[in-house]
Design an enzyme around this catalytic site. Structure first.
Site, PDB file in Angstrom:
ATOM      1  NE  ARG A 571      -3.798   0.541   0.102  1.00 24.44           N
ATOM      2  CZ  ARG A 571      -5.056   0.530   0.538  1.00 24.44           C
ATOM      3  NH1 ARG A 571      -5.659  -0.612   0.807  1.00 24.44           N
ATOM      4  NH2 ARG A 571      -5.739   1.655   0.668  1.00 24.44           N
ATOM      5  CE  LYS A 576       2.274  -0.219   4.042  1.00 27.88           C
ATOM      6  NZ  LYS A 576       2.764  -1.429   4.725  1.00 27.88           N
ATOM      7  CB  THR A 678       3.214 -10.999   5.096  1.00 27.26           C
ATOM      8  OG1 THR A 678       2.245 -10.126   4.513  1.00 27.26           O
ATOM      9  CG2 THR A 678       2.845 -11.272   6.541  1.00 27.26           C
ATOM     10  CE  LYS A 682       2.548 -12.752   1.070  1.00 31.07           C
ATOM     11  NZ  LYS A 682       1.522 -11.698   0.995  1.00 31.07           N
TER      12      LYS A 682
END
Length: 874
Positions: A571, A576, A678, A682
């Site tokens: 997002r 971030k 998460t 990955k």
């Protein structure tokens, strides 16, 4: 008809499923497929569309689920295990078809059957709509947890909302994000089963009347909750759990005020207001903005779910269907309720209301049951993300629940006073009813007080909760606080999305790693095996070629396969720090322009993610990324040394394409702001290297793989706190770093927006004068770390060796490990390796109890043996 030439047969996707016997042979699948095309879809091959073929395949695969699904629920009824209920307002499931085939072990059979029918399974898989009922990490975590709970044989149920419209579809128009509705149900959903027989009433508004010591919530407005069940198969164990999503339905009666006035049409139309509750997912991620509709969604979920939980509890009794349970003494021994963030926190007062007002328990008994039953997972420490509901709204919508919350708070503060006598400041800080400004109820405080376990989602996050965010509550209830580091399911995020890498691993380790990811550590033995390292390089190149083809087709941008695929997908949010990535893009661009003939390691920088529709700065960041990309990609001096791609409409199915192709994963949030992440896991599992701060799960990832196999930069949490205390002046970094100065001046002057020079001035002012997330302080460290990335990439074998260590160190980050810890430490239950018999298998008799269970199913009385002899025909 979608057909593929025979020469392409060997290129078709193969998913590694050795060790799981196919459920049906190819002929049977072809027959079932054709029957569904004919009888379910009422089409023949002359007029069927690719979508018809997708639905025929989906129904064929679902047929393999049905018997397992029924048998699993029968097994739970008969064994009466402790049941786990995972309550979440978001379940970001993505596509179901491929995942179901993989978990059932029928992928290659379906693939071959469709090939023989002249169809391309990959083309059909692309037709499926993503079930995008989530914003990002929280909803996708819930999906991974559902997969792991089924794979670990836990009697678990997911409960959420069946939104008519999921997370909006993002379109980029002239560089700006625009939102379009995600009408994911427009063609129907083959995976769900409506359960109108279990429709439940949910009340709103009304008033509270007292009869002695009893309270009654009366004159309410009722909405009905209709359940839709989706099967969630475990991997290779024949367990199929249930995800139950509620949809709002209007009462069958009309609004008589309209009807009596003769306005029949208005009476019918008024019913839509009730059904609006489940119309659309709220698109804010890590933002709390109080709206009545959101509160109604939250209560709608918990009210319907708790009725369902209690119905199941009462009707479940091992060994007998009658009598039903009438005592709630064993409720916490049979029921575990996990609150995924504070969104379902109204479950606490709702359970109290049911136990006290409806079931007639004393307050103390009901409170003991509630606390022992409920547990709370915290997902954020950002103040703007914590839910605080205005008292006036609760008073109108849920008057009885407000009374209960007030009383919970009153009794809790008495306990605080007893433990910390005379500490009035502490009482004020810990009250869940906030008195300063608008009177509000702090839902995180309610969740802590009403739960027996509170957990963060990464070690560093859980420590911040204890030391800072909920310090007072940790001092009050130290035994309640735990850490449960997040995880991802290796089935979707390696076996399904990266079959080539799965096969390379399987050749070395066999298949057991799919359910025990810790076994990947054995790959470290291959770190000096140059052939194996080159195999990893080859797999990565193939995945990069596929992604490059997608980018060429989708955006008409030709990217350099030999470049570093540098990817940040999540997002769009200031914490971030996508802006940090943009500053790096501009820095690289300026270096190339300054010295075009210098040696340069080529990069393709990709950013994807959605901005909340009302988040002005996030939308401006997307526009800046696209404008910088436009300048860079069209500059002939830059050529294929640097390309910028904004990945439109990032979602689960797109992540499955992007993540296997990544060389570099950007996890660059300000230390202490990302709870876990998460996506970082990955990328790690698929052999991408991480550039990141010591934030969230990055900390544990670096511990597992070793600091030499990750690119860590920037301040630590302690350094961020220290900088804040001293007073942070971003302008000083702007003035002292020439490259940074140039980047920011270009943004401010309109270099990337010549038609509108002041367009990005808000970004410039935000960074130079405020910079809440300290980008400018971390900029120099970030650029140096990126230079190390480029230097390392020049040595393919060294890079591949680091990738190997990332993959081999991923064991801890399986959601199977996370769920096993939740089960043992919070829910009081145990994962099982028990494999339910498949529909075509004879049940295996392990002990007398199982024999009784099976005989009961066959209708055999004790002492008699079932006969295999069929009666002769007369």
């Amino acid at each position: 008809m979608a057909s593929i030439p025979a020469s392409d047969h060997d290129k078709r996707k193969q998913i590694s499923i050795r060790g799981i016997a196919p459920v049906e042979d190819i002929a049977s699948i072809k027959k079932t497929f054709n029957r569904h095309l004919h009888y379910t879809l009422v089409k023949d091959r002359n007029v069927a569309t690719p979508r018809d073929y997708y639905f025929a395949l989906a129904n064929t695969v679902r047929d393999h689920l049905t018997s397992r699904w029924i048998r699993t629920q029968q097994h739970y009824y008969d064994k009466d295990p402790k049941r786990v209920y995972y309550l979440s307002l978001e379940f970001y499931m993505g596509r179901t078809l491929s995942n179901t085939m993989v978990n059932l072990g029928i992928q290659s059979s379906c693939d071959e059957a469709l090939y023989q029918l002249g169809l391309d399974i990959e083309e059909l898989e692309e037709i499926e709509e993503d079930a995008g009922l989530g914003n990002g990490g929280l909803g996708r975590l819930a999906a991974c947890f559902m997969d792991s709970m089924a794979s670990l044989g836990l009697a678990a149920y997911g409960y959420g909302i069946r939104y008519d419209y999921g997370i909006f579809e993002q379109k980029i128009k002239n560089g700006w994000q625009t939102e379009e509705p995600d009408d994911w149900l427009r063609y129907g959903n083959p995976w769900e089963k409506a359960r109108p027989e279990y429709v439940l009433p949910v009340s709103f508004y009304g008033r509270v009347v007292k009869e002695g010591s009893k309270s009654h919530w009366v004159d309410t407005q009722v909405v009905f909750a209709m359940p839709y069940d989706t099967p969630v198969p475990g991997y290779g164990n024949n367990t199929v759990n249930t995800l139950r999503l509620w949809s709002a339905k209007a009462p069958t009666s009309f609004n008589l005020s309209f009807f009596n006035d003769g306005d029949y049409i208005e009476a019918v139309c008024d019913r839509n207001k009730a059904e609006n509750i489940t119309r659309v997912l709220y698109p804010n991620d890590n933002f709390f903005k109080g709206k009545e509709l959101r509160l109604r969604q939250e209560y709608f979920l918990v009210a319907a779910t708790l009725q369902d939980i209690i119905r199941r509890f009462k009707s479940s009794r091992f060994g007998s269907r009658d009598p039903v349970r009438t005592s709630f003494e064993t409720f916490p021994d049979k029921v575990a309720i996990q609150l995924n963030d504070t969104h379902p926190s109204l479950a606490i007062p709702e359970l109290m209301r049911i136990l006290v007002d409806v079931e007639g328990l004393t307050w103390d008994k009901a409170w003991d049951i509630t606390v022992r039953t409920c547990a709370y997972t915290n997902h954020t420490i950002l103040p703007e993300a914590l839910e605080r509901w205005p008292v006036h709204l609760l008073e109108t919508l849920l008057p009885r629940h407000l009374e209960i919350m007030y009383y919970i708070n009153f009794l809790f503060l008495k306990e605080v006073e007893k433990k910390f006598p005379g500490d009035m400041s502490r009482l004020s800080r810990m009250s869940m009813v906030e008195e300063h400004g608008e009177k509000r109820v702090n839902m995180a405080y309610l969740s802590i007080v009403g739960s027996h376990a509170i957990n963060g989602v990464a070690a560093i996050h859980s420590e911040i909760l204890k030391k800072e965010t909920f310090k007072d509550f940790y001092e009050m209830f130290p035994e309640r606080f735990q850490n449960k580091t997040n995880g991802i399911t290796p089935r979707r995020w390696l076996l399904l999305c990266n079959p080539s890498l799965s096969d390379v691993i399987a050749e070395k380790l066999g298949e057991s790693w799919v359910t025990d990811l810790y076994l990947l550590k054995e790959l470290k033995d291959q770190e000096n095996n140059e052939n194996f390292l080159r195999e990893l390089i080859k797999v990565k190149q193939e995945n990069k070629m596929k992604l490059a083809d997608y980018i060429q087709q989708k955006y008409n941008i030709r990217v350099n396969i030999g470049s570093i695929f540098d990817i940040q997908v999540k997002r769009i949010h200031e914490y971030k720090r996508q802006l940090m990535n943009v500053l790096h893009m501009i820095t690289l661009y300026n270096r190339i322009k300054k010295n075009p003939n210098a040696s340069f390691v080529p990069r393709t920088i990709m950013i994807g993610g959605k901005a909340a529709p009302g988040y002005h700065m996030a939308k401006l960041i997307i526009k800046l990324i696209n404008n910088v990309g436009k300048v860079v990609n069209s500059d002939p001096i830059v050529g294929d040394k640097l390309k910028i791609v904004f990945l439109e409409n990032y979602r689960v199915s797109l992540a499955e394409k992007i993540i296997p192709a990544a060389d570099l994963s950007e996890q660059i949030s300000t230390a202490g702001t990302e709870a876990s992440g998460t996506g970082n896991m990955k990328f790690m599992l698929n052999g991408a290297l991480t550039i990141g701060t010591l934030d969230g799960a990055n900390v544990e990832m670096s511990e597992e793989m070793g600091r030499e196999n990750i690119f860590i930069f920037g301040m630590t949490v302690d350094e961020v706190n220290e900088t804040t205390k001293k007073g942070y002046n971003p302008k000083e970094y702007y003035e002292n770093n020439p490259e940074l100065h140039q980047c920011l001046d270009q943004i401010n002057s309109g270099y990337f927006s010549p038609d509108e020079p002041a367009l990005f001035r808000d970004i410039y002012n935000s960074l130079v004068h405020h910079d809440r997330f300290m980008l400018l302080k971390d900029y120099e460290s970030y650029i140096k770390s990126q230079d190390r990335v480029s230097d390392t990439f020049k040595n393919p074998l060294q890079w591949s060796r680091m990738c190997l260590h990332n993959i081999a160190s991923s064991g801890k980050f399986s959601s199977d490990r996370s769920i096993a810890e939740y089960a043992r430490d919070i829910w009081g239950t145990e994962p099982t390796e028990y494999k339910l018999p498949a529909p075509h298998e004879k049940p295996k008799l392990d002990d007398d109890e199982d024999e009784m269970y099976i005989n009961n199913k066959l209708g055999v009385k004790p002492g008699n043996k079932p006969s295999n002899n069929k009666p002769a025909k007369k």
